[in-house]
Enzyme design. Sequence first.
Site, PDB file in Angstrom:
ATOM      1  N   ASP A 128     -27.419  88.321  50.122  1.00 44.64           N
ATOM      2  CA  ASP A 128     -27.566  86.871  50.298  1.00 44.64           C
ATOM      3  C   ASP A 128     -28.394  86.264  49.169  1.00 44.64           C
ATOM      4  O   ASP A 128     -28.202  85.110  48.802  1.00 44.64           O
ATOM      5  CB  ASP A 128     -28.258  86.557  51.630  1.00 44.64           C
ATOM      6  N   GLN A 138     -28.171  87.192  60.811  1.00 40.18           N
ATOM      7  CA  GLN A 138     -26.933  86.425  60.863  1.00 40.18           C
ATOM      8  C   GLN A 138     -27.031  85.338  61.921  1.00 40.18           C
ATOM      9  O   GLN A 138     -26.610  84.199  61.715  1.00 40.18           O
ATOM     10  CB  GLN A 138     -25.773  87.370  61.181  1.00 40.18           C
TER      11      GLN A 138
END
Lengths: 428, 428
Positions: free
Chosen positions: B356, B255
């Site tokens: 993702d 992240q």
Amino acid sequence: MKVIKFPSRSDWAKILARPTPTFETIEPLVDEVFDKVKSQGDSAVRDYTAQFDGLNLNSFQVTQAEIDAASSFVDSELKKAIQVAYDNISQFHQAQKTAPVSVETRPGVQCWQEKRPIQKVGLYIPGGTAPLFSTVLMLAIPAKIAGCKEIVLCSPPNNKGEIASEILWTAQLCGVNRIFKVGGIQAIAAMTFGTQTIPNVYKILGPGNQFVTVAKQKATQFSVAIDMPAGPSELLVVADDSAVASYVASDLLSQAEHGADSQVILVTTSQTLLLEVQSEIQKQLSLLSRSEIASKAMLNSKLILVENENEALELIDEYGPEHYIICMNNEKKFVDSIQNAGSVFIGNYTPESAGDYASGTNHTLPTNGYAKQYSGVNLDSFTKAITFQKISKNGILQLGKTIELMAAAEGLDAHKNAVSIRLNDLNK
Amino acid sequence: MKVIKFPSRSDWAKILARPTPTFETIEPLVDEVFDKVKSQGDSAVRDYTAQFDGLNLNSFQVTQAEIDAASSFVDSELKKAIQVAYDNISQFHQAQKTAPVSVETRPGVQCWQEKRPIQKVGLYIPGGTAPLFSTVLMLAIPAKIAGCKEIVLCSPPNNKGEIASEILWTAQLCGVNRIFKVGGIQAIAAMTFGTQTIPNVYKILGPGNQFVTVAKQKATQFSVAIDMPAGPSELLVVADDSAVASYVASDLLSQAEHGADSQVILVTTSQTLLLEVQSEIQKQLSLLSRSEIASKAMLNSKLILVENENEALELIDEYGPEHYIICMNNEKKFVDSIQNAGSVFIGNYTPESAGDYASGTNHTLPTNGYAKQYSGVNLDSFTKAITFQKISKNGILQLGKTIELMAAAEGLDAHKNAVSIRLNDLNK
């Protein structure tokens, strides 16, 4: 009424144009009220209620005693009618519940989607000459079915400092948690920021005048969602010789009585019907209690004669009406083909009023062409979809390489590493 | 990294605060670009592309020849990986299709709800150092499954005036109709108003920097919808001793590499795990290609030790993370109780990277606390729900009185009359 015969396609945009809203003039006032309510809370709400509504209120929250008392002021026949509407609206919105969607996309890769309620919602019910209890049904019933924990209602008080008994009784019936006598910009600001007595909410729903509309748009800048942008209400009727002219006229007029800026359009393939509807409107208009308002709206109304059904369909999709009545022999074609409409009413015995009040569908609908991209209020308006995934050791062994390749190609090394570190352990 | 032990509830808001976006400074520029693109179309887009991207482009649309050529520049292993992701994302979004909801609320009163595609959508794919083809998958696949007729893609060209081959190849795979080499504010303005070559759309979706974000918000003032307000990406991991510290660290770092403003939070009931994760982060950080960016984000990251699981749950719901990883013995409790999250990743073998890129769920998710009221992008993001009703003679005879009573009580005479005129005929 403007009668338009066989308009050329290049004129459609002009003919179908809505009045442009003028928000710029309102925005400075909205900014001022938002600033003050944010910093001063209840005392600012109190000041604006005095300034805009001419009322000095010590407390905004409606007490349980007031709610209990309201019941005795609501006519018992009306209560039964509201109960019927309540049942129908509940049935239709209950049916909109969706089961979780679950897919094992690869062996060991389980993905699913679930809807969870928005925990805090604010419902705005406009004031005005008559109590709009029907809008309470349309907003509070799906909120309750969705499982929203906190359902707050704001509505402007009348000149006695009260909210109409019909609204209080209906709100109680629907399970609204707290009711506040606050209207206009200050109500939206209070639900956006929260005050000492009015809680902040995550989403604000409900109609309102242009002050409320601009305030709701402003609220979206402060982490609050809204149902949709609002504009004047609209009805488009498409009809041919299978339609009853007096019914069509009554439907057009029911839209026109909402306000002088209401949009009323008839599209027809029949010159005979057009003339009949025109004369029926004149006949019925004078008998209406709100004939002055309706007359003003009818001045801007359009009766459009088109070449054929396909042209009618294209014109209707270009407009994207909030309410859309179909009275055509070939009704299936018109139902199946429509792409842009808020709510569709089919046949001679389906007046818009049915959906406005009691059939079960929601009456909070996209205006101003927003039917092209917005849904009307429905159960999902009170939920959000969350996705979940659980991957097994075998699953990540299977999918890992794919993720590594894609992350590397996007230059996101740490994304790749989050997979590699697991694969390395598993391949040991 | 800030280690926070047993914070008191009164400090939660401060600890969980996101950076406040500063949009005011950008808005005048957005207004200027919107005005100019609206009035001058392509020539304004050309001017701004020269000004902001330093490129003089004669035409914006990517030609079929360019798209065909792109295929040979994409690595064949990567193509296979993209195809796997394509299949998984397709499966998961295909499964989100809903059948029409139909209810006969009273005998002769048939109400139903159907979803229809938004006909024209615009997808924005950001530029940058690497080609974000994964976002093409996440937006174009559901658009195609929903049945959107026109799917337009805008993405800023690189310094050679080209869009990356990976993006072109993926867009072609997903069935995007037209691709334009236009980025930033001018791309959003072009899709809002339409130019000579770039069509206007009804909804714009996709991530972007703060210029794109403000431009998307501006677009909503011109009858265009957007997917959601955007902010910096976020991950919150809740973990106990059942978690593998090195995996948790790798997820937090994945992240952090997005940007210096990324939000990275660990919530744990285990002091041991907290210390292990802290040391693992140090170990892994230096090995990353984007370690400079990740280090900056980690400076603002928070490792929070809480008293017990219930406190953890409440704190997480108050934050409403975009990405939420659960590595807890008691995982079911954490899955079932979460109210506010964009996408949830469960267990030691489910890194955020999976969602993702390739597991099947969508990666366009609500940030900045918007998980409290917004869904991530899903199939419904590309449709709107339309309600329909058809009432028979018997149906209106049964329901008519209810509608008349309610319309009269709201003072809407013409609404009542639209029913009465039908009942009078039927009762003759």
